[in-house]
Write a protein that holds these residues in place. Structure first.
Motif, PDB file in Angstrom:
ATOM      1  N   LEU A  82      -0.248   1.470 -42.769  1.00 54.25           N
ATOM      2  CA  LEU A  82      -1.685   1.724 -42.680  1.00 54.25           C
ATOM      3  C   LEU A  82      -2.390   0.589 -41.949  1.00 54.25           C
ATOM      4  CD1 LEU A  82      -0.641   2.415 -45.849  1.00 54.25           C
ATOM      5  CD2 LEU A  82      -2.812   3.581 -45.776  1.00 54.25           C
ATOM      6  N   ILE A  83      -3.362   0.961 -41.144  1.00 54.58           N
ATOM      7  CA  ILE A  83      -4.226  -0.002 -40.464  1.00 54.58           C
ATOM      8  C   ILE A  83      -5.663   0.457 -40.659  1.00 54.58           C
ATOM      9  CG2 ILE A  83      -4.996  -0.880 -38.222  1.00 54.58           C
ATOM     10  CD1 ILE A  83      -2.160  -0.816 -37.263  1.00 54.58           C
ATOM     11  N   GLU A  84      -6.543  -0.497 -40.945  1.00 53.78           N
ATOM     12  CA  GLU A  84      -7.963  -0.181 -41.057  1.00 53.78           C
ATOM     13  C   GLU A  84      -8.727  -1.084 -40.099  1.00 53.78           C
ATOM     14  OE1 GLU A  84     -10.207   1.128 -44.802  1.00 53.78           O
ATOM     15  OE2 GLU A  84     -10.417  -1.054 -44.726  1.00 53.78           O
ATOM     16  N   THR A  85      -9.569  -0.459 -39.287  1.00 56.04           N
ATOM     17  CA  THR A  85     -10.374  -1.196 -38.326  1.00 56.04           C
ATOM     18  C   THR A  85     -11.738  -0.534 -38.229  1.00 56.04           C
ATOM     19  OG1 THR A  85     -10.391  -2.187 -36.109  1.00 56.04           O
ATOM     20  CG2 THR A  85      -9.558   0.078 -36.287  1.00 56.04           C
ATOM     21  N   ALA A 108      -5.058   2.113 -32.051  1.00 63.99           N
ATOM     22  CA  ALA A 108      -4.026   1.709 -33.008  1.00 63.99           C
ATOM     23  C   ALA A 108      -3.040   2.837 -33.248  1.00 63.99           C
ATOM     24  CB  ALA A 108      -4.679   1.275 -34.324  1.00 63.99           C
ATOM     25  N   ALA A 109      -3.543   4.045 -33.472  1.00 64.42           N
ATOM     26  CA  ALA A 109      -2.670   5.196 -33.736  1.00 64.42           C
ATOM     27  C   ALA A 109      -1.751   5.472 -32.550  1.00 64.42           C
ATOM     28  CB  ALA A 109      -3.503   6.429 -34.060  1.00 64.42           C
ATOM     29  N   ASP A 110      -2.301   5.415 -31.354  1.00 60.20           N
ATOM     30  CA  ASP A 110      -1.504   5.651 -30.151  1.00 60.20           C
ATOM     31  C   ASP A 110      -0.394   4.612 -30.027  1.00 60.20           C
ATOM     32  OD1 ASP A 110      -1.046   6.988 -27.537  1.00 60.20           O
ATOM     33  OD2 ASP A 110      -1.686   5.046 -26.728  1.00 60.20           O
ATOM     34  N   ALA A 111      -0.749   3.341 -30.194  1.00 59.60           N
ATOM     35  CA  ALA A 111       0.246   2.268 -30.089  1.00 59.60           C
ATOM     36  C   ALA A 111       1.308   2.403 -31.173  1.00 59.60           C
ATOM     37  CB  ALA A 111      -0.454   0.911 -30.182  1.00 59.60           C
ATOM     38  N   MET A 112       0.892   2.765 -32.384  1.00 57.66           N
ATOM     39  CA  MET A 112       1.830   2.895 -33.497  1.00 57.66           C
ATOM     40  C   MET A 112       2.857   3.986 -33.225  1.00 57.66           C
ATOM     41  SD  MET A 112      -0.923   2.493 -36.592  1.00 57.66           S
ATOM     42  CE  MET A 112       0.154   2.429 -38.007  1.00 57.66           C
ATOM     43  N   VAL A 133      -5.890   4.447 -40.452  1.00 55.63           N
ATOM     44  CA  VAL A 133      -4.870   5.282 -39.812  1.00 55.63           C
ATOM     45  C   VAL A 133      -3.608   5.158 -40.654  1.00 55.63           C
ATOM     46  CG1 VAL A 133      -3.483   5.617 -37.747  1.00 55.63           C
ATOM     47  CG2 VAL A 133      -5.854   4.889 -37.527  1.00 55.63           C
ATOM     48  N   LEU A 134      -2.992   6.301 -40.977  1.00 52.76           N
ATOM     49  CA  LEU A 134      -1.811   6.327 -41.830  1.00 52.76           C
ATOM     50  C   LEU A 134      -0.626   6.896 -41.058  1.00 52.76           C
ATOM     51  CD1 LEU A 134      -4.490   7.173 -43.585  1.00 52.76           C
ATOM     52  CD2 LEU A 134      -2.825   7.491 -45.376  1.00 52.76           C
ATOM     53  N   VAL A 135       0.523   6.225 -41.154  1.00 53.73           N
ATOM     54  CA  VAL A 135       1.764   6.729 -40.586  1.00 53.73           C
ATOM     55  C   VAL A 135       2.854   6.623 -41.642  1.00 53.73           C
ATOM     56  CG1 VAL A 135       1.191   6.112 -38.193  1.00 53.73           C
ATOM     57  CG2 VAL A 135       2.510   4.512 -39.601  1.00 53.73           C
ATOM     58  N   ARG A 136       3.938   7.374 -41.432  1.00 59.58           N
ATOM     59  CA  ARG A 136       5.085   7.246 -42.322  1.00 59.58           C
ATOM     60  C   ARG A 136       6.362   7.259 -41.496  1.00 59.58           C
ATOM     61  NH1 ARG A 136       5.270  12.058 -46.469  1.00 59.58           N
ATOM     62  NH2 ARG A 136       3.074  12.142 -46.147  1.00 59.58           N
ATOM     63  N   GLU A 156       2.644  -3.642 -36.830  1.00 59.27           N
ATOM     64  CA  GLU A 156       2.514  -4.856 -36.010  1.00 59.27           C
ATOM     65  C   GLU A 156       1.983  -4.527 -34.617  1.00 59.27           C
ATOM     66  OE1 GLU A 156       6.418  -6.591 -36.063  1.00 59.27           O
ATOM     67  OE2 GLU A 156       6.249  -7.180 -38.176  1.00 59.27           O
ATOM     68  N   THR A 157       2.501  -3.464 -34.018  1.00 54.60           N
ATOM     69  CA  THR A 157       2.072  -3.066 -32.678  1.00 54.60           C
ATOM     70  C   THR A 157       0.641  -2.557 -32.700  1.00 54.60           C
ATOM     71  OG1 THR A 157       4.350  -2.494 -32.134  1.00 54.60           O
ATOM     72  CG2 THR A 157       2.628  -1.606 -30.695  1.00 54.60           C
ATOM     73  N   GLY A 158       0.275  -1.781 -33.708  1.00 52.60           N
ATOM     74  CA  GLY A 158      -1.088  -1.283 -33.835  1.00 52.60           C
ATOM     75  C   GLY A 158      -2.096  -2.400 -34.009  1.00 52.60           C
ATOM     76  N   VAL A 159      -1.764  -3.379 -34.829  1.00 53.98           N
ATOM     77  CA  VAL A 159      -2.642  -4.534 -35.030  1.00 53.98           C
ATOM     78  C   VAL A 159      -2.831  -5.279 -33.714  1.00 53.98           C
ATOM     79  CG1 VAL A 159      -2.788  -6.816 -36.127  1.00 53.98           C
ATOM     80  CG2 VAL A 159      -2.172  -4.817 -37.492  1.00 53.98           C
ATOM     81  N   LYS A 160      -1.747  -5.509 -32.999  1.00 51.01           N
ATOM     82  CA  LYS A 160      -1.836  -6.215 -31.710  1.00 51.01           C
ATOM     83  C   LYS A 160      -2.683  -5.438 -30.713  1.00 51.01           C
ATOM     84  CE  LYS A 160       0.893  -8.417 -28.061  1.00 51.01           C
ATOM     85  NZ  LYS A 160      -0.167  -8.267 -27.121  1.00 51.01           N
ATOM     86  N   ALA A 161      -2.533  -4.120 -30.675  1.00 46.74           N
ATOM     87  CA  ALA A 161      -3.307  -3.295 -29.740  1.00 46.74           C
ATOM     88  C   ALA A 161      -4.802  -3.417 -30.014  1.00 46.74           C
ATOM     89  CB  ALA A 161      -2.863  -1.837 -29.834  1.00 46.74           C
ATOM     90  N   VAL A 162      -5.176  -3.403 -31.272  1.00 44.60           N
ATOM     91  CA  VAL A 162      -6.599  -3.530 -31.630  1.00 44.60           C
ATOM     92  C   VAL A 162      -7.102  -4.928 -31.276  1.00 44.60           C
ATOM     93  CG1 VAL A 162      -8.231  -3.560 -33.555  1.00 44.60           C
ATOM     94  CG2 VAL A 162      -6.510  -1.754 -33.409  1.00 44.60           C
ATOM     95  N   GLU A 163      -6.329  -5.942 -31.618  1.00 41.24           N
ATOM     96  CA  GLU A 163      -6.738  -7.312 -31.306  1.00 41.24           C
ATOM     97  C   GLU A 163      -6.828  -7.547 -29.802  1.00 41.24           C
ATOM     98  OE1 GLU A 163      -3.871  -9.556 -33.539  1.00 41.24           O
ATOM     99  OE2 GLU A 163      -5.085  -9.464 -35.377  1.00 41.24           O
ATOM    100  N   ASP A 164      -5.948  -6.922 -29.028  1.00 42.57           N
ATOM    101  CA  ASP A 164      -5.990  -7.045 -27.569  1.00 42.57           C
ATOM    102  C   ASP A 164      -7.258  -6.434 -26.981  1.00 42.57           C
ATOM    103  OD1 ASP A 164      -3.584  -8.380 -27.559  1.00 42.57           O
ATOM    104  OD2 ASP A 164      -2.398  -6.684 -26.800  1.00 42.57           O
ATOM    105  N   MET A 165      -7.887  -5.519 -27.717  1.00 45.36           N
ATOM    106  CA  MET A 165      -9.146  -4.929 -27.264  1.00 45.36           C
ATOM    107  C   MET A 165     -10.345  -5.799 -27.637  1.00 45.36           C
ATOM    108  SD  MET A 165      -8.582  -0.879 -27.974  1.00 45.36           S
ATOM    109  CE  MET A 165     -10.108  -0.388 -27.165  1.00 45.36           C
ATOM    110  N   GLY A 166     -10.082  -6.911 -28.307  1.00 46.54           N
ATOM    111  CA  GLY A 166     -11.145  -7.860 -28.606  1.00 46.54           C
ATOM    112  C   GLY A 166     -11.856  -7.643 -29.931  1.00 46.54           C
ATOM    113  N   THR A 167     -11.243  -6.933 -30.848  1.00 49.59           N
ATOM    114  CA  THR A 167     -11.855  -6.742 -32.158  1.00 49.59           C
ATOM    115  C   THR A 167     -10.839  -7.064 -33.240  1.00 49.59           C
ATOM    116  OG1 THR A 167     -13.310  -5.279 -33.436  1.00 49.59           O
ATOM    117  CG2 THR A 167     -11.346  -4.286 -32.439  1.00 49.59           C
TER     118      THR A 167
END
Length: 103
Positions: A9-12, A21-25, A46-49, A60-71
């Protein structure tokens, strides 16, 4: 929970970041997108299983994708072995609930 044991799960803040995030995940690992939820005031989860390793990679990839967008990511977690009763909560957020049965 079938063949998938772990949850990721990722929350932003904001739909654009949640979609990124979902796309990257989904591209980073063999995970199934369960769905999303606008939890409060624009925060979206966003929830994945998948298996534990795939969920860890996806988060990890989803978090990085969001951070790379500056948030920032508000929170993220991988639950390696969720209790079976969590399925009652997870099913509420399933994107399958958004698709009419005729399609």
């Amino acid at each position: 929970m079938g063949k998938y044991n772990a949850l990721g799960l990722i929350e932003t803040f904001g739909i654009v970041y949640a979609l990124e995030a979902a796309d990257a995940m989904c591209k980073a690992a063999d995970v199934e997108l369960i769905g999303f939820e606008n939890v409060a005031s624009g925060y979206i989860s966003v929830l994945v299983r998948g298996d534990v390793g795939a969920c860890k990679t996806a988060v990890e990839t989803g978090v990085k994708a969001v951070e790379d967008m500056g948030t920032e990511v508000y929170s993220s977690v991988v639950i390696a072995s969720p209790h079976k009763d969590l399925e009652k909560i997870i099913s509420r957020y399933s994107i399958k609930n958004l698709i009419p049965e005729n399609e």
